[in-house]
Design an enzyme around this catalytic site. Structure first.
Site, PDB file in Angstrom:
ATOM      1  N   LYS A 196       0.861  -1.186   0.000  1.00  0.00           N
ATOM      2  CA  LYS A 196       0.000   0.000   0.000  1.00  0.00           C
ATOM      3  C   LYS A 196       0.892   1.229   0.000  1.00  0.00           C
ATOM      4  CE  LYS A 196      -2.004  -1.597   3.618  1.00  0.00           C
ATOM      5  NZ  LYS A 196      -3.331  -1.578   4.224  1.00  0.00           N
ATOM      6  N   ARG A 197       0.270   2.376  -0.157  1.00  0.00           N
ATOM      7  CA  ARG A 197       1.019   3.633  -0.121  1.00  0.00           C
ATOM      8  C   ARG A 197       1.863   3.701   1.151  1.00  0.00           C
ATOM      9  NH1 ARG A 197      -0.984   8.691   1.756  1.00  0.00           N
ATOM     10  NH2 ARG A 197      -3.008   7.690   2.023  1.00  0.00           N
ATOM     11  N   LYS A 202       0.255   4.279   8.175  1.00  0.00           N
ATOM     12  CA  LYS A 202       0.009   2.894   7.752  1.00  0.00           C
ATOM     13  C   LYS A 202       0.998   1.934   8.405  1.00  0.00           C
ATOM     14  CE  LYS A 202      -2.110   4.261   3.367  1.00  0.00           C
ATOM     15  NZ  LYS A 202      -3.437   3.632   3.499  1.00  0.00           N
ATOM     16  N   THR A 238      -9.131  -0.559   1.205  1.00  0.00           N
ATOM     17  CA  THR A 238      -9.795  -1.548   0.338  1.00  0.00           C
ATOM     18  C   THR A 238      -8.880  -2.729   0.053  1.00  0.00           C
ATOM     19  OG1 THR A 238      -9.118  -0.260  -1.602  1.00  0.00           O
ATOM     20  CG2 THR A 238     -11.368   0.067  -0.787  1.00  0.00           C
TER      21      THR A 238
END
Length: 917
Positions: A644-645, A650, A761
């Site tokens: 993911k980014r 995160k 997602t």
């Protein structure tokens, strides 16, 4: 050459107004005829011409021979190649153009259907559309007609067969066979397509899933975005560092786009505002005299629905200059400046998210957003005006969804058009605006909410700044009437932020004030924004304005396309040879009865091993043909994936700290004389796989990427641990790589600090492909847990309600770090992963040790490690139970289909209905 526009006002006409004081008005173009117009034009066409046109009307290919004929035609005429020099790239281009021909025929019929029935339409504005490769998706979604079966959803052609492909030969198999006869492999052809560089992360992928589901659900809808020449950037990893290079995704053109040179709009920047009457207020019609003009040119991409002839449209805008080449400057020897206007114009759509760490970057971002919003609004209005409906019916015919704050300028632009160009009363116009727009919020972090300096904004868009001040003035008057004694509320809720060295326009606040609905994207997120960043707006508007629509993903791409073997196994298990469950995902619950069936579990595991080998092949190819993963033990190796980014919230840093902890613990055991076999029992085989891009100006995120690669360099070359642990960073993470990575996951990491991830997602994609999750109680993890069951997910960490107290304690009552984390940080700080620069990773260490540990790595570390060890034991010691968890997870993931999202948006926000043939 682009047409010249002598008028300096920001309108949609090509001719000058008849009077200097006359404000130009929007005019119609001869496209998208209404039924009555078609009849009038039809009567003007000679009968012979009409008959000939009908005789030679293009038809869709419907079998292998038709396709092959179309294919050869494109190779020899469109591409000007032949049998002798048609390589895989040419085969891809010819296949794509042939398939696109079919889609365009349906696209034309779809648009005419919408025009004839004149339903309410949805326009989805998103700065990102991370579409991925288009050909394979089109082959899955596209309908093929033949003499025995009208659609791919028709009756099976060979009753009694248990093979879904034999019962339902669809377009993908048909074209695969046709290409094979022509001497090409479909898999090789598909690999030639470049990922469209139109997005970066979850925001763009969500938009792509939504346009797919809107087409599938027969919703009359268009997406609007920008056609970026070089994407966001192409990520190279050089000596462990992220290096940004241009993404040349358009080098070989784009077979899926249709250039619409006839659809152009002039967009104005800078200048000043003029009013014909001296005493006129900012609420009166005004003339914006611009200082720079750019032309927006439309490019269309057809978006097919699944098992429907409905094909919607994604319209992307490219910037062009009004004058590409200054001949006078060239002739005078000023060669560089002779193309200066072209370079300034094209920079607007050159890249996604220009670096805004400096003033010119901020201005370019704002320019980019207004260019896109203005062109999209003018296009929407042009289409509406053909209906000759009164402006009061605009919200009854049009719903515009703002995907995050980037398109918020669209509501200001609509207000400007209605007041300045259409001469509506200011308040009447504002009522139309607020009933038209809805806003989706994607963050709970105050620092992530978009703001623009007033000075920059007023310089670039002077008329829009006036309108924003008026919006804010009337809004604050209403607030003051409702809460006359709460003075602080006015400053907190104002669209203009007065605190700080320079006043700022709070775009999220403007989006809320200008929209009739505001939604979050997961239940937890929607509750958090009401309690935190938008608390004052809930106090003023009440809770009814705020709602939740939990995100979803399209199962056509993320199951059928990404994991065809698992899709076939599911179809066989639930006796659905037509793959109708891809339209009705709750049908997956029928698989629960197979969760403990050993034969089915073996088939399930076989699919997983196939997908893990595919990923091992990808990693090998990216590593110059050298294997990193031990293939001999691949079935006993847990694939732990976080893609993911890259962002501190995160918490890729928590993951890599966990990897270092595992490595140090193994080394300690070996140092103490423990045999490698005993070490393997405590820390069984595992490969930790990372991927994702950092924003070019985000120093800490880029340093985390370097740390991951430095840890990989040490761990992967340590022969003493005998391949029990490997670390991989996959560069240039994109949709096509995700389609290989995600199906191979045994467990995936969704470990954001509680209360920071709006939804996510990728968690849904991993679960839909049979991977288990280790995650925090954050975003959509909460609802995934509810759907699949607490026994089938590995949760850890603090809850969102504890976060602020923990941060306060870090600042004012610091406590000792967990002992194991202390060892990890010390080992990093000593330069063991950066011997040439021992202080290189000090900022990452200091963020935890010295600077308050804002993302609570230390608070969650012990819980994270304990949960990792629990997952290890299940995977390696009770594989049957692990596979059971995997099957039950997929069986209960149906809620997270983006089709369900679109149904909810349609019913609760847009008030639109499907338009079926």
């Amino acid at each position: 050459m682009s047409p010249s526009y002598p008028s300096t006002t920001n309108d949609m006409i090509t001719e000058e107004p008849s009077s200097p004081k006359q404000i130009p008005r929007l005019t119609r173009r001869l496209t998208g005829f209404l039924p009555q117009e078609i009849k009038a034009i039809d009567a003007m066409i000679p009968l012979q011409s009409r008959a000939l046109w009908n005789k030679h009307q293009v038809k869709k290919f419907k079998d292998e021979q038709d396709f092959q004929s179309r294919f050869v035609d494109h190779v020899e005429t469109t591409l000007a190649r032949s049998l002798y020099n048609c390589d895989d790239l040419a085969a891809y281009e010819a296949t794509s153009m042939s398939v696109r021909d079919n889609l365009v025929i349906d696209w034309n019929k779809t648009q005419q259907k919408f025009t004839t029935r004149d339903p309410k339409r949805v326009y989805y504005l998103s700065l990102e559309f991370l579409m991925g490769r288009a050909l394979d998706n089109a082959l899955i979604n596209m309908e093929v007609e033949d003499d025995e079966k009208h659609t791919t959803g028709g009756p099976p052609s060979s009753a009694g067969s248990s093979d879904p492909k034999k019962q339902n030969p669809n377009s993908r198999e048909m074209i695969g066979d046709a290409l094979d006869q022509l001497g090409f492999r479909l898999e090789d052809v598909l690999e030639k397509e470049q990922d469209a560089g139109l997005g970066n992360g979850g925001l763009g992928r969500l938009a792509a899933c939504f346009v797919d589901s809107m087409a599938t659900e027969n919703i009359p809808a268009w997406g609007y975005g920008l056609r970026y020449q070089y994407g966001i950037f192409s990520q190279k990893i050089i000596d462990g560092y992220q290096v940004e290079t241009p993404d040349y995704w358009l080098n070989f053109g784009n077979a899926w786009e249709i250039e619409r040179n006839e659809v152009q709009f002039p967009i104005t920047f800078y200048g000043y505002v003029d009013r014909s009457e001296k005493d006129a207020s900012t609420l009166s019609p005004s003339q914006w005299i611009g200082g720079e003009r750019i032309i927006a040119v439309a490019y269309d991409m057809p978006v097919p629905g699944y098992k429907t002839s409905n094909v919607n449209n994604l319209r992307l805008w490219q910037a062009r200059p009004t004058t590409e080449f200054d001949f006078a400057k060239f002739n005078s020897g000023d060669y560089r400046n002779s193309v200066g206007q072209q370079q300034r114009a094209e920079s607007i759509t050159a890249v996604l998210y220009p670096n805004d760490n400096f003033e010119q970057g901020k201005e370019l971002r704002l320019k980019q957003q207004y260019f896109w919003c203005s062109a999209s609004l003018h296009d929407i209005i042009r289409r509406f005006k053909k209906s000759k409906r009164p402006w009061s019916e605009f919200p009854d015919q049009i719903a515009i969804q703002l995907n995050d704050t980037h398109p918020t300028l669209a509501l200001v632009e609509l207000q400007r058009i209605l007041v300045d160009l259409e001469k509506l009363d200011w308040h009447e116009a504002w009522e139309i605006v607020t009933n038209t727009f809805a806003y989706t919020n994607h963050t709970v972090m105050q620092e992530a909410l978009e703001k623009w300096p007033v000075g920059l904004f007023g310089h670039l868009l002077p008329r829009h700044l006036e309108i924003i001040y008026d919006i804010n003035w009337f809004f604050l008057q209403e607030v003051a009437k409702k809460f006359p004694k709460d003075i602080d509320l006015l400053s907190r809720i104002s669209i203009i932020e007065e605190a700080g060295a320079e006043r700022q326009i709070r775009m999220a606040f403007l989006a809320i004030v200008g929209s009739h609905k505001v939604n979050g994207v997961a239940e937890l997120h929607s509750e958090l924004i009401k309690k935190t960043i938008f608390h004052d707006f809930v106090k003023f508007y009440g809770e009814s304005k705020f709602t939740n629509v939990t995100n979803g993903i399209t199962p056509r791409r993320w199951l059928k396309q990404a994991n065809p073997k698992l899709t076939d196994l599911i179809a066989e298990a639930i006796n659905d040879p037509q793959f109708n469950f891809l339209l009705d995902m709750p049908k997956l619950t029928e698989m629960t009865k197979f969760a403990e069936d050993k034969e089915f579990q073996d088939k399930w595991d076989k699919v997983k091993q196939h997908n893990k080998i595919r990923l091992a092949d990808l990693i090998k190819n990216l590593n110059d043909g050298v294997d990193i993963i031990d293939r001999e033990h691949i079935s006993d190796t847990m694939f732990d994936i976080q893609v993911k980014r890259i962002h501190e919230y995160k918490r890729q840093q928590l993951n890599v700290f966990g990897v270092v902890y595992r490595y140090l613990a193994m080394k300690t055991m070996l140092k103490n004389g423990v045999p490698i076999e005993e070490v393997a029992k405590k820390f069984p085989r595992k490969v930790s796989i990372f991927g994702g891009k950092s924003a070019p100006g985000y120093y800490m995120a880029k340093l985390i990427i370097k740390l991951i690669n430095s840890v990989a360099e040490v761990v992967n070359n340590d022969a003493e641990i005998e391949n029990l642990l490997k670390v991989v960073f996959i560069p240039e993470y994109n949709v096509s790589k995700a389609e290989i990575i995600i199906p191979a996951s045994d467990i995936s990491e969704h470990i954001s600090t509680a209360g920071t991830e709006a939804s996510g997602t990728s968690n849904m994609k991993f679960v839909m492909n049979g991977g288990l999750i280790i995650g925090t109680v954050d975003g959509a993890n909460v609802e995934i847990t509810r759907e699949i069951g607490e026994d089938n997910i590995f949760l850890f960490g603090n809850l969102s309600e504890n976060v602020e107290d923990l941060r306060y304690n870090h600042q004012y009552h610091p406590t000792a770090l967990p002992e194991d984390l202390e060892k990890v940080l010390d080992y990093i700080e000593q330069g063991n992963f950066s011997p040439e620069n021992p202080q290189e990773f000090k900022p990452i260490v200091d963020a935890v040790k010295q600077h308050g540990d804002y993302y609570l790595v230390s608070d969650d570390f012990d819980s994270y490690i304990a949960t990792q060890e629990l997952a290890d034991q299940f995977y390696h010691n009770d594989r049957r139970e692990w596979i059971k968890k995997s099957i039950l997870s997929v069986a209960n993931i149906g809620f997270f289909s983006s089709d369900r999202c679109i149904q909810e948006y349609s019913e609760t926000i847009w008030n639109v209905e499907p338009v079926k043939a």
